[in-house]
Design an enzyme around this catalytic site. Structure first.
Site, mmCIF file in Angstrom:
data_model
loop_
_atom_site.group_PDB
_atom_site.id
_atom_site.type_symbol
_atom_site.label_atom_id
_atom_site.label_comp_id
_atom_site.label_asym_id
_atom_site.label_seq_id
_atom_site.Cartn_x
_atom_site.Cartn_y
_atom_site.Cartn_z
ATOM 1 N N HIS A 128 11.297 0.679 4.583
ATOM 2 C CA HIS A 128 10.871 1.327 3.328
ATOM 3 C C HIS A 128 11.825 2.479 3.026
ATOM 4 O O HIS A 128 11.988 3.382 3.859
ATOM 5 C CB HIS A 128 9.452 1.883 3.443
ATOM 6 N N ASN B 293 0.848 -1.191 0.000
ATOM 7 C CA ASN B 293 0.000 0.000 0.000
ATOM 8 C C ASN B 293 0.880 1.236 0.000
ATOM 9 O O ASN B 293 0.501 2.270 -0.540
ATOM 10 C CB ASN B 293 -0.884 0.012 1.251
#
Ligand SMILES: NC(=O)c1ccc[n+]([C@@H]2O[C@H](COP(=O)([O-])OP(=O)(O)OC[C@H]3O[C@@H](n4cnc5c(N)ncnc54)[C@H](O)[C@@H]3O)[C@@H](O)[C@H]2O)c1
Length: 266
Positions: A217, A187
Site C-alpha cells: 500500500h 478497507n
C-alpha cells in the site's frame, strides 16, 4: 477491560491470541455467523460463544468487529444502542454517509467511542495532522491476482486474473466506489479517506502483480502542508491472503492505546 469479538477469522485469531496473553484484557465472548466455527474458536481461546443479542446484555467495555462490512451495518448500531464502545475493522462500511452519520450520532448520544485502527496502512498520523490542508490524496494498492479473486468488480469486468503475467492496473476510481467493488481488499482506502478528505475525494488505484508475495500500500498526499509519501509491504495472513498481518496487529495496538495512560502518536 472486558471484551467481546465479532468474527472468528484471521484477524480475530491474532487478536484473541494477543488477548489470551494480556491479563488486563479479557475476551469474554465471541460471535460469528458461522456458529460451528465460533464454538471451536471459543474452545481454543478459553472463552464463550453466545448469540449476539445475549452478548449485548452483558457488562462489557468494548466489542471488536473483525467480520465484514455487513456485520458493521447489521450489528454495530445496535451495539451502540446497548451502550458499548466499539472497534471496527471493516471500515469500508463507513464510506456509506448514512451509516457513518447514524454511528456517529449514536456514539455521541451514548457518550461512547468508535475506534478505527490504522489497519494495513502507515501514515494516518500525518494524514490526520494535515487534515483539510490536503489538496490531493491517493492510495495505490498492489496485490497478487489471487488476493483479488471473488471481488464484485469482476462480475461486470471480465478479467482473467490467472492470465496476468506483469503488474497490471485493474481499477482506478474513488474510495467511495472502490470499497463496494473490492469490499475485502480496500478497507485501507476507506480508513485513509475517513482520516483525510473523505471517500469522494480520495483516489484509489488497484494493481495486480503476479510477481509479489506481499500486499503493498502506497499513499501519496499533497497540499499546503507539503508532500507525504508512505509505502508498506505487508505479509499476508497465512489463512486469508486478502488480509495483511499488520491489520490484525493494528487492532492489538489500538487495544493497548485504549488501556494505557500515555498515548504516543497523533
Ligand atoms: N482495516 C483494515 O485495514 C483491514 C485489513 C484487513 C481486513 N479488514 C477487514 O476486516 C474484516 C475481517 O478480516 P479477516 O481477514 O479476519 O476475515 P476472515 O474472512 O478471515 O474472517 C471473517 C469472519 O467473520 C465472520 N463473519 C462474516 N460476516 C459476519 C457477520 N455478518 N456476522 C458475524 N460474523 C461474520 C466469518 O464467518 C468469518 O469467520 C474483513 O471485513 C476485512 O475486509 C480490514
Amino acid at each position: 477491560m472486558k471484551v467481546a469479538l465479532i468474527g472468528c477469522g484471521s484477524i480475530g485469531t491474532v487478536v484473541a491470541d494477543a488477548m489470551n496473553e494480556n491479563k488486563d484484557v479479557q475476551l469474554k465472548y465471541v460471535y460469528d455467523i458461522d456458529v460451528k466455527k465460533a464454538v471451536e474458536f471459543a474452545k481454543k481461546f478459553h472463552t464463550e460463544y453466545k448469540d449476539f443479542d445475549e452478548i449485548l446484555k452483558e457488562n462489557l467495555d468494548l466489542i471488536i468487529e473483525a467480520a465484514s462490512q455487513d456485520a458493521v451495518r447489521t450489528l454495530i448500531p445496535k451495539t451502540l444502542r446497548a451502550k458499548k464502545n466499539v472497534m471496527i475493522m471493516s471500515t469500508g462500511a463507513l464510506t456509506d454517509e448514512k451509516l457513518f452519520k447514524e454511528i456517529k450520532e449514536l456514539a455521541e448520544k451514548n457518550n461512547l467511542k468508535v475506534y478505527l485502527p490504522s489497519g494495513a496502512i502507515v501514515g494516518l498520523d500525518g494524514i490526520k495532522s494535515a487534515g483539510n490542508k490536503i489538496d490531493r490524496v491517493m492510495i495505490k494498492t498492489t496485490k497478487h491476482p489471487k488476493s483479488l479473486e471473488g471481488a464484485p468488480f469482476f462480475e461486470k469486468h471480465h478479467v482473467d486474473l490467472s492470465e496476468i503475467k506483469k503488474p497490471t492496473i485493474i481499477y482506478e476510481g474513488t474510495a467511495e466506489e472502490a470499497v463496494k467493488l473490492f469490499p475485502s481488499n480496500v478497507n485501507v482506502a476507506a480508513s485513509l479517506s475517513l482520516a483525510g478528505i473523505g471517500p469522494k475525494r480520495t483516489k484509489v488505484q488497484i494493481i495486480a502483480d503476479p510477481n509479489i508475495t506481499s500486499n503493498i500500500h502506497e499513499i501519496i498526499a499533497e497540499g499546503k502542508f507539503g508532500v507525504l509519501k508512505t509505502r508498506v509491504e505487508n505479509v499476508p495472513s497465512p489463512d486469508n491472503p486478502k488480509t495483511s498481518y499488520l491489520a490484525a496487529l493494528s487492532a492489538i495496538a489500538t487495544l493497548k492505546k485504549i488501556s494505557e495512560p500515555i498515548q504516543v502518536g497523533t
